[in-house]
Scaffold this motif. Structure first.
Motif, mmCIF file in Angstrom:
data_model
loop_
_atom_site.group_PDB
_atom_site.id
_atom_site.type_symbol
_atom_site.label_atom_id
_atom_site.label_comp_id
_atom_site.label_asym_id
_atom_site.label_seq_id
_atom_site.Cartn_x
_atom_site.Cartn_y
_atom_site.Cartn_z
ATOM 1 N N ASP A 199 0.798 -1.172 -0.006
ATOM 2 C CA ASP A 199 -0.058 0.046 -0.090
ATOM 3 C C ASP A 199 0.939 1.245 -0.011
ATOM 4 O O ASP A 199 0.489 2.258 -0.665
ATOM 5 C CB ASP A 199 -0.893 0.192 1.286
ATOM 6 N N ALA A 200 1.964 1.431 0.693
ATOM 7 C CA ALA A 200 2.915 2.277 0.726
ATOM 8 C C ALA A 200 3.479 2.604 -0.380
ATOM 9 O O ALA A 200 3.899 3.719 -1.114
ATOM 10 C CB ALA A 200 4.059 2.030 1.821
ATOM 11 N N ALA A 201 3.867 1.311 -1.108
ATOM 12 C CA ALA A 201 4.367 1.530 -2.545
ATOM 13 C C ALA A 201 3.521 2.157 -3.765
ATOM 14 O O ALA A 201 3.699 3.150 -4.455
ATOM 15 C CB ALA A 201 4.872 0.308 -2.992
ATOM 16 N N ARG A 202 2.020 1.688 -3.483
ATOM 17 C CA ARG A 202 1.197 2.377 -4.388
ATOM 18 C C ARG A 202 0.861 3.694 -4.259
ATOM 19 O O ARG A 202 0.494 4.400 -5.148
ATOM 20 C CB ARG A 202 -0.155 1.152 -4.276
ATOM 21 N N GLN A 203 1.252 4.169 -2.818
ATOM 22 C CA GLN A 203 0.987 5.739 -2.938
ATOM 23 C C GLN A 203 2.007 6.435 -3.606
ATOM 24 O O GLN A 203 1.810 7.433 -3.713
ATOM 25 C CB GLN A 203 1.096 5.963 -1.237
ATOM 26 N N MET A 204 2.962 5.738 -3.806
ATOM 27 C CA MET A 204 4.410 6.408 -4.535
ATOM 28 C C MET A 204 3.862 6.613 -5.881
ATOM 29 O O MET A 204 4.342 7.189 -6.701
ATOM 30 C CB MET A 204 5.437 5.695 -4.277
ATOM 31 N N GLY A 205 2.897 5.676 -6.754
ATOM 32 C CA GLY A 205 2.536 5.814 -7.898
ATOM 33 C C GLY A 205 2.056 4.545 -8.683
ATOM 34 O O GLY A 205 1.013 4.838 -9.111
ATOM 35 N N PRO A 206 2.619 3.417 -8.377
ATOM 36 C CA PRO A 206 2.119 2.225 -9.187
ATOM 37 C C PRO A 206 0.848 1.784 -8.695
ATOM 38 O O PRO A 206 0.525 1.676 -7.506
ATOM 39 C CB PRO A 206 3.200 1.082 -8.845
ATOM 40 N N SER A 207 -0.006 1.236 -9.645
ATOM 41 C CA SER A 207 -1.207 0.641 -9.080
ATOM 42 C C SER A 207 -1.392 -0.810 -8.966
ATOM 43 O O SER A 207 -1.968 -1.364 -8.217
ATOM 44 C CB SER A 207 -2.526 1.225 -10.308
ATOM 45 N N THR A 208 -0.173 -1.288 -9.576
ATOM 46 C CA THR A 208 -0.303 -2.893 -9.463
ATOM 47 C C THR A 208 1.438 -3.126 -8.993
ATOM 48 O O THR A 208 2.368 -2.647 -9.253
ATOM 49 C CB THR A 208 -0.419 -3.265 -10.856
ATOM 50 N N VAL A 209 1.336 -4.184 -7.978
ATOM 51 C CA VAL A 209 2.544 -4.429 -7.561
ATOM 52 C C VAL A 209 2.622 -5.959 -7.436
ATOM 53 O O VAL A 209 1.655 -6.602 -7.032
ATOM 54 C CB VAL A 209 2.615 -4.043 -6.076
ATOM 55 N N LEU A 210 3.784 -6.732 -7.863
ATOM 56 C CA LEU A 210 4.095 -8.158 -7.705
ATOM 57 C C LEU A 210 5.052 -8.164 -6.902
ATOM 58 O O LEU A 210 6.284 -7.705 -7.192
ATOM 59 C CB LEU A 210 4.196 -8.705 -8.983
ATOM 60 N N VAL A 211 4.933 -8.973 -5.694
ATOM 61 C CA VAL A 211 5.922 -9.174 -4.713
ATOM 62 C C VAL A 211 6.409 -10.703 -4.818
ATOM 63 O O VAL A 211 5.663 -11.438 -4.573
ATOM 64 C CB VAL A 211 5.576 -8.885 -3.408
ATOM 65 N N THR A 212 7.916 -10.761 -4.922
ATOM 66 C CA THR A 212 8.437 -12.005 -5.267
ATOM 67 C C THR A 212 9.153 -12.386 -4.111
ATOM 68 O O THR A 212 9.559 -11.562 -3.179
ATOM 69 C CB THR A 212 9.180 -12.119 -6.611
ATOM 70 N N SER A 213 9.555 -13.588 -3.964
ATOM 71 C CA SER A 213 10.544 -14.093 -2.680
ATOM 72 C C SER A 213 9.776 -13.673 -1.388
ATOM 73 O O SER A 213 10.374 -13.047 -0.417
ATOM 74 C CB SER A 213 11.783 -13.603 -3.075
#
Length: 284
Positions: free
Chosen positions: A168-182
């Motif tokens: 959610d913090a990353a999405r507030q930076m700009g991206p609407s979609t996040v894939l988290v690996t590992s």
């Protein structure tokens, strides 16, 4: 037809950067236009390599030449991986702006390569700042591992709840979609690893066995496959399931081969027809 402009490194021997990303996307039927940021004999993990680091101006010239063919409006996504310096980062952002001016529906998919939980941050200290402040805010899709997600957001995610909060913090930076690996949450069953995909308020996770293998280029393949599936389906569940299935079988084939380099060509059927052998579970 889905078309992706892939601005990444290139090696003649082995599979990282564009040398890992292009063929799996093509095997899916994606039109890929590769632009190389380096032209090395092999990846730098060997400790010795030959070949040139491309000047950012030369990279920009190649992109400009594509634009001069009137082709920017055909591009559905710009994909980037490891960024070796501020110069190439600026060049990629200029390409993103030019493509989006021609096709506002195009997305920028950024794999913010910085390091991993085992090795720590292995890029120059300026790169995380560059990614956090200048690159990620322009991205629509990012594909960090759990360690990189924490670095980007200046958090330390461990549990699924903490990882979702970092997303959610990353999405507030700009991206609407996040894939988290590992994703390595403390309460996971021993010998497993997870991958998490989020878009707006939706999130899905998939768990697989954790293979005893360090494979350079596997993150590049993951970002390429997920971006391709996401462009085509806009389904987190399907995109995540297909990507994880293909990457796991690629890694298993590589492990069974006993070789250091990804068995990228040998695993081609797993990209086109993933087995979908793992359950994808909604967590939000």
């Amino acid at each position: 037809m889905t078309t992706i402009l892939s601005i990444q490194s290139h090696v003649a021997y082995g599979h990282v950067g564009n040398s890992a990303s292009v063929f799996p996307m093509q095997r899916l039927g994606v039109e890929v236009w590769p632009v190389h940021t380096v032209n090395f004999s092999n990846h730098t993990g060997y400790g010795a390599w030959r070949g040139p680091l491309m000047d950012p101006g030369d990279v920009a010239d190649v992109v400009t030449g594509i634009g001069e063919r009137g082709a920017f409006e055909e591009i559905d996504a710009i994909l980037s991986g490891y960024q070796g310096g501020e110069g190439i980062g600026a060049t990629i952002l200029e390409a993103v702006a030019a493509v989006k001016a021609a096709n506002p529906d195009a997305i920028y998919a950024c794999d913010p390569v910085m390091g991993n939980a085992k090795s720590g941050c292995f890029v120059h200290e300026s790169i995380p700042v560059l990614l956090r402040e200048k690159v990620v805010p322009h991205a629509d899709l990012i594909t960090p591992n759990q360690f990189e997600l924490g670095f980007l957001t200046e958090t330390e995610p461990q549990t699924i709840e903490e990882t979702l909060a970092s997303v959610d913090a990353a999405r507030q930076m700009g991206p609407s979609t996040v894939l988290v690996t590992s994703v390595l949450r403390p309460d996971r069953p021993e010998g497993t690893i997870e991958m998490l995909a989020c878009h707006e308020d939706e999130a899905w996770v998939v768990r697989t066995p954790h293979l005893p293998l360090k494979a350079n280029g596997s993150g590049d393949v993951t970002a390429a496959l997920f971006t391709s599936h996401w462009l085509r389906t806009r389904s987190l569940q399907e995109s995540l399931g297909r990507t994880v299935s293909s990457v796991f079988d690629l890694l298993q084939l590589t492990l069974d081969s006993g070789k250091r380099e990804l068995q990228l060509v040998q695993a081609q059927e797993t990209y086109a027809n993933p087995r979908m052998q793992f359950e994808v579970t909604q967590v939000r």
